[in-house]
Design a protein around this motif. Structure first.
Motif, PDB file in Angstrom:
ATOM      1  N   CYS A   6      31.602  33.597  49.569  1.00 48.49           N
ATOM      2  CA  CYS A   6      32.290  32.557  48.789  1.00 48.49           C
ATOM      3  C   CYS A   6      33.791  32.593  49.011  1.00 48.49           C
ATOM      4  O   CYS A   6      34.450  31.540  49.089  1.00 48.49           O
ATOM      5  CB  CYS A   6      31.967  32.723  47.305  1.00 48.49           C
ATOM      6  N   VAL A   7      34.358  33.797  49.119  1.00 46.92           N
ATOM      7  CA  VAL A   7      35.791  33.944  49.367  1.00 46.92           C
ATOM      8  C   VAL A   7      36.162  33.373  50.731  1.00 46.92           C
ATOM      9  O   VAL A   7      37.142  32.625  50.868  1.00 46.92           O
ATOM     10  CB  VAL A   7      36.213  35.427  49.265  1.00 46.92           C
ATOM     11  N   ILE A   8      35.373  33.693  51.746  1.00 48.18           N
ATOM     12  CA  ILE A   8      35.621  33.149  53.090  1.00 48.18           C
ATOM     13  C   ILE A   8      35.523  31.632  53.071  1.00 48.18           C
ATOM     14  O   ILE A   8      36.343  30.924  53.660  1.00 48.18           O
ATOM     15  CB  ILE A   8      34.640  33.759  54.108  1.00 48.18           C
ATOM     16  N   PHE A  42      28.807  33.705  36.948  1.00 44.80           N
ATOM     17  CA  PHE A  42      28.781  33.923  38.394  1.00 44.80           C
ATOM     18  C   PHE A  42      28.688  32.594  39.128  1.00 44.80           C
ATOM     19  O   PHE A  42      29.408  32.328  40.092  1.00 44.80           O
ATOM     20  CB  PHE A  42      27.586  34.820  38.720  1.00 44.80           C
ATOM     21  N   GLU A  43      27.821  31.746  38.646  1.00 38.91           N
ATOM     22  CA  GLU A  43      27.578  30.467  39.308  1.00 38.91           C
ATOM     23  C   GLU A  43      28.770  29.520  39.180  1.00 38.91           C
ATOM     24  O   GLU A  43      29.206  28.908  40.167  1.00 38.91           O
ATOM     25  CB  GLU A  43      26.324  29.824  38.700  1.00 38.91           C
ATOM     26  N   GLU A  44      29.317  29.406  37.964  1.00 36.11           N
ATOM     27  CA  GLU A  44      30.372  28.428  37.710  1.00 36.11           C
ATOM     28  C   GLU A  44      31.716  28.838  38.302  1.00 36.11           C
ATOM     29  O   GLU A  44      32.501  27.974  38.722  1.00 36.11           O
ATOM     30  CB  GLU A  44      30.520  28.203  36.200  1.00 36.11           C
ATOM     31  N   LEU A 102      30.084  31.049  42.767  1.00 34.53           N
ATOM     32  CA  LEU A 102      29.153  30.437  43.708  1.00 34.53           C
ATOM     33  C   LEU A 102      29.503  28.978  44.013  1.00 34.53           C
ATOM     34  O   LEU A 102      29.415  28.545  45.166  1.00 34.53           O
ATOM     35  CB  LEU A 102      27.724  30.525  43.175  1.00 34.53           C
ATOM     36  N   LYS A 103      29.882  28.215  43.005  1.00 36.83           N
ATOM     37  CA  LYS A 103      30.216  26.808  43.237  1.00 36.83           C
ATOM     38  C   LYS A 103      31.583  26.663  43.893  1.00 36.83           C
ATOM     39  O   LYS A 103      31.744  25.956  44.886  1.00 36.83           O
ATOM     40  CB  LYS A 103      30.175  26.037  41.912  1.00 36.83           C
TER      41      LYS A 103
END
Length: 262
Positions: free
Chosen positions: A89-91, A134-136, A139-140
């Motif tokens: 996600c960071v990349i 985690f998702e909000e 991940l998104k």
């Protein structure tokens, strides 16, 4: 079904393999901190720079097929799997415009199945108690902020904390070492490998976990008792209710590291 073991790269585990993962309710929460992530990035960058043509081994992943949820429970490997998912996600949110189509596909498909947009097709679900955060926030999309103290800025969100730490460490190493982020991303997915062990039952998986886990904390007898009781509950609603009651009792009694074998 027999115990199966195979060396797989991150691409095979998170991108190509037709497997979706989750953290079972009895597992401890995600706990890697700043030092763990700094060591991870340092190890990855060093291996990439000095032994690029060789694989970098990063530990084991012990799984049980949870047919009721249509996912594989992660018995061992939560910290690494979560951290690699956050790193993807960071990349994505830092370097997407600098990635080739191949690297972009690796990154996006490590987070979300290419052909499904439903939540159930997120490649990896953490403990249900923390999944929404985690998702909000990760991940998104990660909305990076300039803060003096990451832990104080996001005290209740370990995933967002670690996304900021990974951003800091990755940017520093990429700049210092003049690394091509596209090439590094391809190497990350193709050359970082894990031993993936798929077990027929939770009992066999926990036995293997306790043998392999020589660096972290093994499951205590309390964890194993909780797992055994939850395994007999058929519906997700019953498991959720049991887990909530168990955690409330655990907080009141403060089991901590108490072990029935002690």
């Amino acid at each position: 079904m027999k115990i199966e073991a195979e060396i797989k790269n991150i691409k095979k585990v998170l991108v190509s393999d037709d497997r979706f993962y989750q953290i079972p309710d009895y597992q401890r929460p995600y706990s890697w901190d700043k030092d763990n992530l700094s060591d991870l990035i340092d190890d990855l960058i060093t291996s990439y720079k000095e032994n690029k043509e060789e694989n970098y081994f990063c530990g084991s992943l012990v799984l049980v097929n949870n047919e009721s949820d249509g996912r594989y429970d992660i018995i061992d490997g939560q910290q690494r799997t979560t951290s690699f998912t956050i790193l993807a996600c960071v990349i994505r949110d830092l370097y997407l415009s600098k990635l080739s189509p191949k690297a972009k596909k690796f990154v996006s498909n490590a987070i979300q199945d290419e052909f499904e947009s439903e939540k159930r097709k997120l490649k990896f679900l953490t403990n249900e108690q923390y999944q929404i955060d985690f998702e909000e926030t990760v991940l998104k999309e990660i909305k990076f902020q300039k803060v003096k103290n990451v832990e104080k800025a996001f005290p209740d969100n370990k995933y967002l904390q670690n996304a900021h730490f990974l951003k800091l460490f990755l940017e520093e190493r990429i700049d210092e070492q003049c690394i091509d982020i596209d090439d590094f991303t391809l190497w990350l997915f193709e050359n970082v490998v894990m031993t993936v062990i798929t077990c027929p039952s939770q009992d066999s998986a926990i036995q293997i976990f306790n043998v392999l886990n020589d660096r972290g904390m093994p499951l205590s007898s309390i964890d194993i008792l909780k797992s055994s009781l939850m395994r007999d509950l058929k519906s997700k609603e019953d498991r959720n209710a049991f887990n909530a009651k168990w955690e409330a009792i655990n907080a009141d009694l403060k089991f901590g590291d108490f072990d029935l074998d002690a």
